[in-house]
Design an enzyme around this catalytic site. Structure first.
Site, PDB file in Angstrom:
ATOM      1  N   SER A   9      -2.438  -2.556  -4.674  1.00  0.00           N
ATOM      2  CA  SER A   9      -1.283  -1.721  -4.343  1.00  0.00           C
ATOM      3  C   SER A   9      -0.035  -2.597  -4.313  1.00  0.00           C
ATOM      4  O   SER A   9       0.042  -3.554  -3.535  1.00  0.00           O
ATOM      5  CB  SER A   9      -1.484  -1.081  -2.972  1.00  0.00           C
ATOM      6  OG  SER A   9      -0.234  -0.690  -2.460  1.00  0.00           O
ATOM      7  N   HIS A  34      -1.914   0.120  -8.527  1.00  0.00           N
ATOM      8  CA  HIS A  34      -1.783   1.267  -7.626  1.00  0.00           C
ATOM      9  C   HIS A  34      -0.328   1.329  -7.154  1.00  0.00           C
ATOM     10  O   HIS A  34       0.197   0.375  -6.579  1.00  0.00           O
ATOM     11  CB  HIS A  34      -2.743   1.092  -6.451  1.00  0.00           C
ATOM     12  CG  HIS A  34      -2.797   2.257  -5.520  1.00  0.00           C
ATOM     13  ND1 HIS A  34      -3.530   3.392  -5.775  1.00  0.00           N
ATOM     14  CD2 HIS A  34      -2.204   2.456  -4.315  1.00  0.00           C
ATOM     15  CE1 HIS A  34      -3.388   4.242  -4.765  1.00  0.00           C
ATOM     16  NE2 HIS A  34      -2.577   3.699  -3.867  1.00  0.00           N
ATOM     17  N   ASP A  36       2.351   3.209  -4.925  1.00  0.00           N
ATOM     18  CA  ASP A  36       2.481   4.103  -3.765  1.00  0.00           C
ATOM     19  C   ASP A  36       3.889   4.686  -3.654  1.00  0.00           C
ATOM     20  O   ASP A  36       4.861   3.952  -3.475  1.00  0.00           O
ATOM     21  CB  ASP A  36       2.176   3.323  -2.480  1.00  0.00           C
ATOM     22  CG  ASP A  36       0.693   3.065  -2.309  1.00  0.00           C
ATOM     23  OD1 ASP A  36      -0.102   4.018  -2.413  1.00  0.00           O
ATOM     24  OD2 ASP A  36       0.317   1.894  -2.079  1.00  0.00           O
ATOM     25  N   MET A  38       6.340   7.071  -1.494  1.00  0.00           N
ATOM     26  CA  MET A  38       6.497   7.689  -0.162  1.00  0.00           C
ATOM     27  C   MET A  38       7.912   8.240  -0.016  1.00  0.00           C
ATOM     28  O   MET A  38       8.866   7.623  -0.500  1.00  0.00           O
ATOM     29  CB  MET A  38       6.245   6.649   0.928  1.00  0.00           C
ATOM     30  CG  MET A  38       4.889   5.956   0.801  1.00  0.00           C
ATOM     31  SD  MET A  38       4.607   4.836   2.163  1.00  0.00           S
ATOM     32  CE  MET A  38       3.072   4.055   1.651  1.00  0.00           C
ATOM     33  N   HIS A  67       0.104   7.123  -6.659  1.00  0.00           N
ATOM     34  CA  HIS A  67      -0.358   7.817  -5.454  1.00  0.00           C
ATOM     35  C   HIS A  67       0.860   8.453  -4.789  1.00  0.00           C
ATOM     36  O   HIS A  67       1.666   7.767  -4.175  1.00  0.00           O
ATOM     37  CB  HIS A  67      -1.043   6.783  -4.537  1.00  0.00           C
ATOM     38  CG  HIS A  67      -1.447   7.311  -3.202  1.00  0.00           C
ATOM     39  ND1 HIS A  67      -1.896   6.493  -2.189  1.00  0.00           N
ATOM     40  CD2 HIS A  67      -1.496   8.581  -2.702  1.00  0.00           C
ATOM     41  CE1 HIS A  67      -2.179   7.229  -1.119  1.00  0.00           C
ATOM     42  NE2 HIS A  67      -1.944   8.489  -1.403  1.00  0.00           N
ATOM     43  N   MET A  69       2.752  10.311  -2.108  1.00  0.00           N
ATOM     44  CA  MET A  69       2.766  10.747  -0.711  1.00  0.00           C
ATOM     45  C   MET A  69       4.114  11.425  -0.518  1.00  0.00           C
ATOM     46  O   MET A  69       4.996  10.929   0.203  1.00  0.00           O
ATOM     47  CB  MET A  69       2.579   9.531   0.222  1.00  0.00           C
ATOM     48  CG  MET A  69       1.156   9.002   0.203  1.00  0.00           C
ATOM     49  SD  MET A  69       1.020   7.295   0.782  1.00  0.00           S
ATOM     50  CE  MET A  69       1.305   6.421  -0.752  1.00  0.00           C
ATOM     51  N   MET A 138      -8.497   8.335   1.618  1.00  0.00           N
ATOM     52  CA  MET A 138      -7.735   7.382   2.428  1.00  0.00           C
ATOM     53  C   MET A 138      -8.618   6.886   3.572  1.00  0.00           C
ATOM     54  O   MET A 138      -9.191   7.691   4.313  1.00  0.00           O
ATOM     55  CB  MET A 138      -6.495   8.051   3.028  1.00  0.00           C
ATOM     56  CG  MET A 138      -5.455   8.544   2.052  1.00  0.00           C
ATOM     57  SD  MET A 138      -4.623   7.265   1.115  1.00  0.00           S
ATOM     58  CE  MET A 138      -3.993   6.199   2.389  1.00  0.00           C
ATOM     59  N   ASP A 180      -8.786   3.922  -0.405  1.00  0.00           N
ATOM     60  CA  ASP A 180      -7.474   3.283  -0.232  1.00  0.00           C
ATOM     61  C   ASP A 180      -7.182   3.041   1.250  1.00  0.00           C
ATOM     62  O   ASP A 180      -7.105   3.995   2.033  1.00  0.00           O
ATOM     63  CB  ASP A 180      -6.414   4.218  -0.847  1.00  0.00           C
ATOM     64  CG  ASP A 180      -5.009   3.664  -0.781  1.00  0.00           C
ATOM     65  OD1 ASP A 180      -4.827   2.511  -0.373  1.00  0.00           O
ATOM     66  OD2 ASP A 180      -4.072   4.407  -1.165  1.00  0.00           O
TER      67      ASP A 180
HETATM   68  C1  DX5 Z   1      -1.033   3.453   2.362  1.00  0.00           C
HETATM   69  C2  DX5 Z   1      -1.094   3.215   0.883  1.00  0.00           C
HETATM   70  C3  DX5 Z   1      -2.048   2.156   0.480  1.00  0.00           C
HETATM   71  C4  DX5 Z   1      -1.713   0.794   1.032  1.00  0.00           C
HETATM   72  C5  DX5 Z   1      -2.922  -0.069   0.987  1.00  0.00           C
HETATM   73  O1  DX5 Z   1      -0.360   4.621   2.622  1.00  0.00           O
HETATM   74  O2  DX5 Z   1      -1.478   4.394   0.194  1.00  0.00           O
HETATM   75  O3  DX5 Z   1      -2.199   2.106  -0.929  1.00  0.00           O
HETATM   76  O4  DX5 Z   1      -0.667   0.181   0.360  1.00  0.00           O
HETATM   77  O5  DX5 Z   1      -2.608  -1.272   1.598  1.00  0.00           O
HETATM   78  P1  DX5 Z   1      -3.692  -2.140   2.370  1.00  0.00           P
HETATM   79  O6  DX5 Z   1      -4.724  -2.537   1.345  1.00  0.00           O
HETATM   80  O7  DX5 Z   1      -2.893  -3.275   2.886  1.00  0.00           O
HETATM   81  O8  DX5 Z   1      -4.293  -1.262   3.447  1.00  0.00           O
HETATM   82 ZN    ZN Z   2      -2.104   4.260  -1.924  1.00  0.00          ZN
END
Ligand code: DX5
Ligand code: ZN
Length: 229
Positions: A9, A34, A36, A38, A67, A69, A138, A180
């Site tokens: 990620s 990956h 992310d 948000m 991903h 969110m 998750m 994840d």
């Molecule tokens: C959290 C993200 C993850 C996160 C994982 O909301 O979706 O992808 O970055 O990070 P680690 O591996 O540090 O938990």
């Molecule tokens: Zn993620």
């Protein structure tokens, strides 16, 4: 164990050198990136959007796993597809019409995935298995990197593995199971044993400092999965 896809990620990468980080982590043996996204609405954090995806796209041929969110989902899907996403996943609670959003992602040429937060029930899968390419479970609450793996996720992974195996027997089609949150060399084996085939790791990989460190952690994670009989 047949499959072990490692998806670092970029949330834990150095954002000032993102293109280089993407190249380094793929050179170090990662399979997917990956990404992310948000929105400070669906989750209490704000990250990156299609412009940043477009900027890193030329740096790798590896699949980029977006991903989302964010809420709502549909309006932003075409922008991520156009920016170069290979896989787009979204949370069950973030859209009013899950079936429509899954189809929309495929219509834009991407693989589609549904994301389950720790407390989200698997019943959302009941009528949409045919429209799903990846199920993302998750193992932390979404919003931040560096959180601890929630142990009860293991039962949920086992339940999804059963569903996907049953679905494979019926249809011959395999759905990927991605996990994840909080994954590292010391717990990846139990996550794999429970049935996951794709592993997101942010802080565990990028916390290793440099390209040599990334390679060491990724190799270690793979070795842990391969050691399972
Ligand atoms: C959290 C993200 C993850 C996160 C994982 O909301 O979706 O992808 O970055 O990070 P680690 O591996 O540090 O938990
Ligand atoms: Zn993620």
């Amino acid at each position: 164990m047949s499959q072990c896809r490692i998806a670092p990620s970029i949330l834990s990468a150095d954002f000032a050198r993102l293109g280089e980080e993407v190249r380094d982590v793929i050179d170090a043996g990662a399979d997917w990136i990956h990404f992310d996204v948000m929105d400070n609405h669906f989750v209490p954090n704000l990250t990156v959007g299609p412009l940043v995806l477009q900027a890193i796209r030329p740096h790798t041929k590896a699949p980029i796993d977006v991903h989302l969110m964010v809420e709502p989902v549909d309006a932003i899907v075409p922008a991520f597809a156009k920016a170069g996403a290979d896989i787009i996943t979204f949370h069950c609670e973030a859209t009013r019409h899950i079936d429509r959003t899954l189809q929309l992602i495929r219509d834009h040429g991407c693989k589609s995935g549904l994301v389950f937060s720790p407390a989200t029930p698997l019943s959302y899968l009941d009528h949409v298995m045919d429209k799903i390419d990846v199920i993302l479970l998750m193992s932390v609450n979404p919003g931040f990197g560096g959180q601890s793996f929630i142990e009860s996720s293991l039962d949920k992974i086992r339940a999804v593995r059963e569903r996907c195996d049953r679905y494979f027997e019926e249809t011959g089609r395999r759905i990927m199971i991605e996990v994840d949150g909080g994954i590292k060399p010391s717990n990846i084996a139990e996550v794999a044993k429970a049935g996951a085939d794709t592993f997101v790791a942010g802080s565990a990989v990028f916390g290793a400092g440099d390209k040599a460190g990334y390679a060491r952690v990724i190799a270690d994670m793979r070795a842990q999965v391969e050691a399972i009989d």
